[in-house]
Design an enzyme around this catalytic site. Structure first.
Site, PDB file in Angstrom:
ATOM      1  N   LYS A  10       8.975   6.676  50.476  1.00  0.00           N
ATOM      2  CA  LYS A  10       8.244   5.406  50.597  1.00  0.00           C
ATOM      3  C   LYS A  10       8.599   4.764  51.935  1.00  0.00           C
ATOM      4  CE  LYS A  10      10.085   1.910  48.640  1.00  0.00           C
ATOM      5  NZ  LYS A  10      10.428   1.062  49.816  1.00  0.00           N
ATOM      6  N   ASP A 148      10.895  -1.109  43.146  1.00  0.00           N
ATOM      7  CA  ASP A 148      10.109  -0.108  43.868  1.00  0.00           C
ATOM      8  C   ASP A 148       9.324   0.813  42.942  1.00  0.00           C
ATOM      9  OD1 ASP A 148      10.896  -1.015  46.337  1.00  0.00           O
ATOM     10  OD2 ASP A 148      12.372   0.567  46.704  1.00  0.00           O
TER      11      ASP A 148
END
Length: 296
Positions: A10, A148
């Site tokens: 990410k 997240d």
């Protein structure tokens, strides 16, 4: 045959800290994309539950499901199993194998991506063995494991707000040849937030129409990562990694997440590969990952 899923890195192209709730959670606004490289998770039915790890960062991975340093893959497995069991649905034992290619505590969501892959894969695996449809909100389930998780479950360019639960897709973001660089520093996310002096900063804004990769890079350059200054105070070598990317020809470079990984965006693959060779020669002990970001 096992089910094999990638858990992509990410990348926070921008990360604005815009407030803090009474419970201590920080309010964030982040432009996020994902790399086409990352960890890999293999899942298969087995006689008993098991979890094994290989790869260059296997030695850094916790193997337990309990305690403050529990593995998120195992926590995801146990959480989903508990939820399905509450619905009266059986969950057979599974063998999980993680190939750990991404450094831990590096600001690119490796542990969260691994847990997202576990939730997605296990729901597919367990759900496929049932005669009924399984309706589980994985994003809500994942949020209980970390901010997240909903982003990593989405797995495409997005803007996340709140504590990570409010997500909308980003339209028009191009794919960029990208180089991830980590100078070998593991940075604690809680320590970075503690070092953040101003927790109420201007919100994230992006122009509505961005026609070219150059326009997107200019727009991203006008944003911030509010966690970069406190991370730099804890690990000054992050500045060297970002500077190395700029000096090697990146069109734009910044720290991702809470660090210490920095990303460089390039306008062509050849420029990225030249930069990778230059940085690798100058810093052979640094982690480098040439990759491409996902476009909208």
């Amino acid at each position: 045959m096992p089910l094999v899923l990638m858990a992509p890195a990410k990348i926070n192209l921008a990360l604005h800290v815009v407030g803090q709730r009474a419970d201590g959670h920080h309010l964030l606004e982040s432009l996020v994309t994902f790399a086409d490289e990352g960890d890999r998770l293999s899942l298969a039915f087995s006689e008993t539950d098991s979890f094994t790890v290989s790869g260059p960062y296997a030695g850094d991975v916790p193997l337990g499901a309990e305690g403050g340093h529990a593995n998120l893959v195992l926590k995801a497995r146990d959480l989903l199993r508990t939820r399905l069991t509450m619905l009266g649905l059986p969950c057979a034992p599974v063998a999980l194998h993680l190939t750990k290619n991404l450094p831990i505590a590096s600001g690119i969501g490796g542990g969260s991506a691994d847990a997202a892959a576990a939730l997605t894969g296990l729901l597919h695996l367990w759900g496929a063995s049932l005669d009924t449809d399984v309706d589980i909100d994985l994003a809500a389930l994942g949020l209980s494991l970390g901010a997240d998780l909903p982003m990593c479950l989405t797995g495409r360019p997005l803007v996340a707000r709140g504590i990570g639960e409010a997500i909308r897709p980003v339209i028009g973001l191009p794919a960029f040849p990208t180089l991830l660089v980590n100078p070998g520093a593991a940075v604690s996310t809680p320590a970075v937030f503690r070092a953040l002096t101003d927790k109420t900063n201007p919100p994230l804004t992006l122009p509505e129409r961005l026609a070219s990769p150059e326009d997107w890079i200019a727009a991203i350059a006008a944003t911030r990562n509010d966690l970069e200054p406190p991370a730099l105070s804890l690990a000054p070598v992050i500045g060297a990694a970002r500077a190395a990317l700029v000096e090697a020809g990146a069109a734009f470079a910044r720290m991702s997440g809470s660090g210490a990984t920095c990303f460089g965006l390039f306008l062509d693959i050849e420029a990225r590969d030249r930069a990778a060779a230059r940085i690798r020669e100058a810093h052979p002990d640094w982690y480098l990952l040439p990759c491409n970001t996902l476009g909208s």
